[in-house]
Enzyme design. Structure first.
Site, mmCIF file in Angstrom:
data_model
loop_
_atom_site.group_PDB
_atom_site.id
_atom_site.type_symbol
_atom_site.label_atom_id
_atom_site.label_comp_id
_atom_site.label_asym_id
_atom_site.label_seq_id
_atom_site.Cartn_x
_atom_site.Cartn_y
_atom_site.Cartn_z
ATOM 1 N N LYS A 1 48.431 63.879 81.345
ATOM 2 C CA LYS A 1 47.758 65.050 80.654
ATOM 3 C C LYS A 1 48.879 65.936 80.456
ATOM 4 C CE LYS A 1 45.277 68.561 82.721
ATOM 5 N NZ LYS A 1 45.849 69.750 82.327
ATOM 6 N N ASN A 2 49.724 66.329 81.362
ATOM 7 C CA ASN A 2 50.678 67.466 81.238
ATOM 8 C C ASN A 2 51.792 67.079 80.247
ATOM 9 O OD1 ASN A 2 48.790 68.897 82.091
ATOM 10 N ND2 ASN A 2 49.540 69.176 84.298
ATOM 11 N N ARG B 1 45.742 76.131 77.613
ATOM 12 C CA ARG B 1 47.208 76.873 77.654
ATOM 13 C C ARG B 1 48.018 76.353 76.718
ATOM 14 N NH1 ARG B 1 47.160 80.937 80.773
ATOM 15 N NH2 ARG B 1 49.310 80.921 81.012
ATOM 16 N N CYS C 1 42.823 76.928 83.598
ATOM 17 C CA CYS C 1 42.070 77.105 84.675
ATOM 18 C C CYS C 1 42.313 78.515 85.260
ATOM 19 C CB CYS C 1 42.569 76.119 85.832
ATOM 20 S SG CYS C 1 41.894 74.304 85.476
ATOM 21 N N ASP D 1 49.164 71.004 92.272
ATOM 22 C CA ASP D 1 48.088 70.034 91.910
ATOM 23 C C ASP D 1 47.490 68.863 93.030
ATOM 24 O OD1 ASP D 1 47.627 71.023 88.688
ATOM 25 O OD2 ASP D 1 49.483 70.864 89.532
ATOM 26 N N VAL E 1 52.807 78.260 94.529
ATOM 27 C CA VAL E 1 52.965 78.324 93.092
ATOM 28 C C VAL E 1 51.991 78.908 92.318
ATOM 29 C CG1 VAL E 1 53.187 76.600 90.795
ATOM 30 C CG2 VAL E 1 53.942 76.039 93.137
HETATM 31 C C1 EPZ Z 1 51.705 73.406 84.325
HETATM 32 O O1 EPZ Z 1 51.119 74.760 83.970
HETATM 33 C C2 EPZ Z 1 50.536 72.620 84.268
HETATM 34 N N1 EPZ Z 1 49.604 72.757 83.270
HETATM 35 C C3 EPZ Z 1 49.680 72.880 85.619
HETATM 36 O O2 EPZ Z 1 48.598 71.904 85.870
HETATM 37 C C4 EPZ Z 1 50.485 72.826 86.998
HETATM 38 O O3 EPZ Z 1 50.034 73.402 87.946
HETATM 39 C C5 EPZ Z 1 51.741 73.877 86.656
HETATM 40 O O4 EPZ Z 1 52.442 73.437 85.498
HETATM 41 C C6 EPZ Z 1 52.862 73.694 88.049
HETATM 42 O O5 EPZ Z 1 53.204 72.243 87.979
HETATM 43 C C7 EPZ Z 1 50.175 72.074 82.110
HETATM 44 O O6 EPZ Z 1 51.078 71.429 82.018
HETATM 45 C C8 EPZ Z 1 49.012 72.214 81.039
HETATM 46 P P1 EPZ Z 1 53.851 77.210 85.347
HETATM 47 P P2 EPZ Z 1 51.768 76.118 83.710
HETATM 48 O O7 EPZ Z 1 54.418 78.217 84.129
HETATM 49 O O8 EPZ Z 1 52.928 75.364 82.651
HETATM 50 C C9 EPZ Z 1 54.020 81.989 86.761
HETATM 51 C C10 EPZ Z 1 46.353 71.145 85.810
HETATM 52 O O9 EPZ Z 1 45.448 70.943 86.384
HETATM 53 N N2 EPZ Z 1 54.583 82.147 85.400
HETATM 54 O O10 EPZ Z 1 54.754 76.350 85.857
HETATM 55 O O11 EPZ Z 1 51.134 76.998 82.881
HETATM 56 C C11 EPZ Z 1 52.540 81.407 86.791
HETATM 57 O O12 EPZ Z 1 51.633 82.368 86.940
HETATM 58 C C12 EPZ Z 1 47.265 72.355 85.478
HETATM 59 O O13 EPZ Z 1 46.682 70.035 85.217
HETATM 60 C C13 EPZ Z 1 54.621 83.550 85.073
HETATM 61 O O14 EPZ Z 1 54.480 84.436 86.009
HETATM 62 O O15 EPZ Z 1 52.600 76.476 85.148
HETATM 63 C C14 EPZ Z 1 52.566 80.654 88.102
HETATM 64 O O16 EPZ Z 1 52.509 81.428 89.491
HETATM 65 C C15 EPZ Z 1 46.699 73.623 86.278
HETATM 66 N N3 EPZ Z 1 54.801 83.934 83.779
HETATM 67 C C16 EPZ Z 1 54.011 80.120 88.181
HETATM 68 O O17 EPZ Z 1 54.751 80.856 87.192
HETATM 69 C C17 EPZ Z 1 54.848 82.823 82.737
HETATM 70 O O18 EPZ Z 1 55.325 83.444 81.598
HETATM 71 C C18 EPZ Z 1 54.139 78.476 87.599
HETATM 72 O O19 EPZ Z 1 53.447 78.329 86.212
HETATM 73 C C19 EPZ Z 1 55.052 81.743 82.907
HETATM 74 C C20 EPZ Z 1 54.483 81.267 84.460
#
Ligand code: EPZ
Length: 442
Positions: A23-24, A96, A120, A315, A337
């Site tokens: 999916k991702n 997202r 989520c 995840d 995370v």
């Molecule tokens: C991706 O989310 C995945 N989603 C998530 O899977 C996954 O848990 C996550 O990466 C970590 O591996 C998709 O790919 C659609 P991040 P993403 O930006 O990209 C902070 C699932 O169930 N952050 O790596 O949104 C954030 O708050 C989903 O399949 C900021 O502070 O995750 C978090 O604490 C859930 N500012 C951390 O970084 C920003 O601008 C990691 O988020 C961006 C992120």
């Protein structure tokens, strides 16, 4: 569709299921198709809601999407155009992924409108890294009540950035923008999850020049044109882990066709430490898979911390926690995370698990949440006899874990909000049935 499922627990899951493309990665590869000037073809795409949302957004922007055999999607981006804000807003709050349309739309039509994001509820999930990177490229971002309007009056130019945290989404944002920006982009502290490496492979097939260096540095040389791609995505390692834990928590035996060892090594180590058994089947050419089972005897408590790749994926944490309710002793989980990714454990406690949440960091992995008062560590005391309960799905992975707990429990559970699972798990109910789970609509 009826949104409530009744689960009669206690039956071990046995049998075989198959996972499709991740999916991702799939959703991001679909956005990448916008950047090309020729048709793209993505194989083995799961039929899940995130894919529908991205498809809808692509079609609103003039991309023709058609379906081939066996989950193939074909994208024709010859006539990319501006879409109506009201029509885009139908997708507000559903995913997202729309934030990743910024760079490709700016390159193709000089304007992007991004609706309010969804996804989520597992933390604040800000987009500050995305917006500061886009501004560095030269984009103007205007916030309005209905969403974000972006323009790039002077075009987009490569630059040097360092991410404050190796965010998956922000790294993808930079990749999808830098590939066609003028000049060179150097991204430091980038995320290097396998889904990101696979997206880089997609972009390379399209004509991009991207190199991944040591220490989380990615360098992108912008090119003026990109073509289409043909790609078979990496399998969904998040879904694989979910079914692996289902086998463990229910004393079952599940063969996950298409599961691949290479991107799951960290998970497999933990699975083995807890007492789960697995066997990698890669003896034949073709898809192969991994068999996961409970070998009998007691499961062992473990201490684990989630982290960015190559650490233990956030995840993977939720299904593992369900299995840990069945392990003897005290298990410790430190979620580093997302700040609010342990809320789903309330339901497990209601079902008889002994889980205490803590604001302190119960582990040594550097973490942003210890000083900020978030309940982001858990101590699980097991084994606990779980019993059926009335449950409400909180988010995708937490929701799957509620199912796992209901399947492992004695008695009957009623699970509300099941439709959320369809965001990320293809044919969820059919797969449960294939594994012998006793599940029916209310
Ligand atoms: C991706 O989310 C995945 N989603 C998530 O899977 C996954 O848990 C996550 O990466 C970590 O591996 C998709 O790919 C659609 P991040 P993403 O930006 O990209 C902070 C699932 O169930 N952050 O790596 O949104 C954030 O708050 C989903 O399949 C900021 O502070 O995750 C978090 O604490 C859930 N500012 C951390 O970084 C920003 O601008 C990691 O988020 C961006 C992120």
């Amino acid at each position: 569709m009826d949104d409530v499922l009744v689960v009669h627990g206690g039956a071990p899951l046995h049998g075989e299921i198959r996972v499709r493309g991740a999916k991702n990665l799939v959703s991001k590869a679909m956005v990448a198709a916008l950047l090309g000037e020729a048709e793209s073809r993505l194989h083995d795409v799961p039929s899940i809601r995130d894919v529908e949302v991205v498809r809808g957004l692509l079609e609103l922007h003039g991309v023709r999407v058609s379906e081939g055999p066996a989950g193939e999607l074909v994208f024709d981006p010859a006539n990319v155009e501006r879409a109506n804000v009201d029509e885009i807003n139908v997708h507000a709050g559903s995913s997202r992924i729309p934030i990743l349309f910024c760079g490709p739309l700016l390159h193709r039509i000089g304007h992007a409108f991004i609706p309010d994001l969804g996804g989520c509820r597992i933390g604040d999930r800000p987009i500050d890294f995305h917006l500061s990177a886009l501004r560095e490229f030269g984009a103007h971002v205007e916030k309005s009540p209905e969403g974000l309007h972006l323009t790039a009056p002077d075009g987009l130019r490569g630059s040097k950035f360092t991410l404050p945290y190796p965010s998956v989404g922000a790294t993808e944002q930079v990749l999808l923008t830098a590939v066609r920006a003028e000049g060179v982009t150097e991204l430091r502290n980038a995320a290097v999850e396998p889904e990101i490496i696979d997206l880089i492979c997609v972009l390379q097939k399209m004509g991009a020049i991207i190199s991944v260096h040591t220490d989380r540095v990615i360098r992108i040389e912008g090119v003026p044109h990109l073509t289409g791609y043909q790609h078979r995505p990496l399998p969904d390692r998040l879904e694989v882990a979910s079914w692996a834990c289902a086998a463990l928590a229910t004393h079952g035996d599940v063969y996950v066709r298409n599961a691949q060892q290479v991107d799951m090594m960290t998970f497999l180590n933990v699975f083995r430490s807890v007492g789960g058994a697995f066997e990698v089947d890669d003896s034949h050419t073709g898809s192969g898979g991994i068999r996961f089972w409970h070998p009998g005897g007691e499961l062992s408590a473990v201490a684990l911390e989630t982290d960015v790749h190559p650490g233990l994926m956030t995840d993977w944490q939720q299904p593992l926690v369900v299995a840990l309710t069945q392990a003897r002793g005290l298990s410790i989980v430190h979620e580093t995370v997302y700040e609010q990714r342990l809320g789903f454990t309330d339901a497990l406690v209601k079902m008889g698990a002994t889980i205490q949440l803590y604001r302190e960091c119960l582990g040594s992995t550097p973490c942003r949440f210890g000083q900020r008062n978030f309940l982001h560590s858990a101590v699980i005391s097991g084994p606990s006899k779980l019993h059926g309960a009335e449950l409400e799905i909180p988010d995708l992975r937490g929701g799957f874990s509620h199912f796992l707990a209901a399947l492992a429990a004695e008695g009957t559970s009623r699970i509300h909000g099941v439709d959320l699972i369809n965001r990320g798990y293809e044919d969820f109910e059919a797969k449960l049935a294939a594994l012998g789970a006793r599940v029916e609509h209310a």
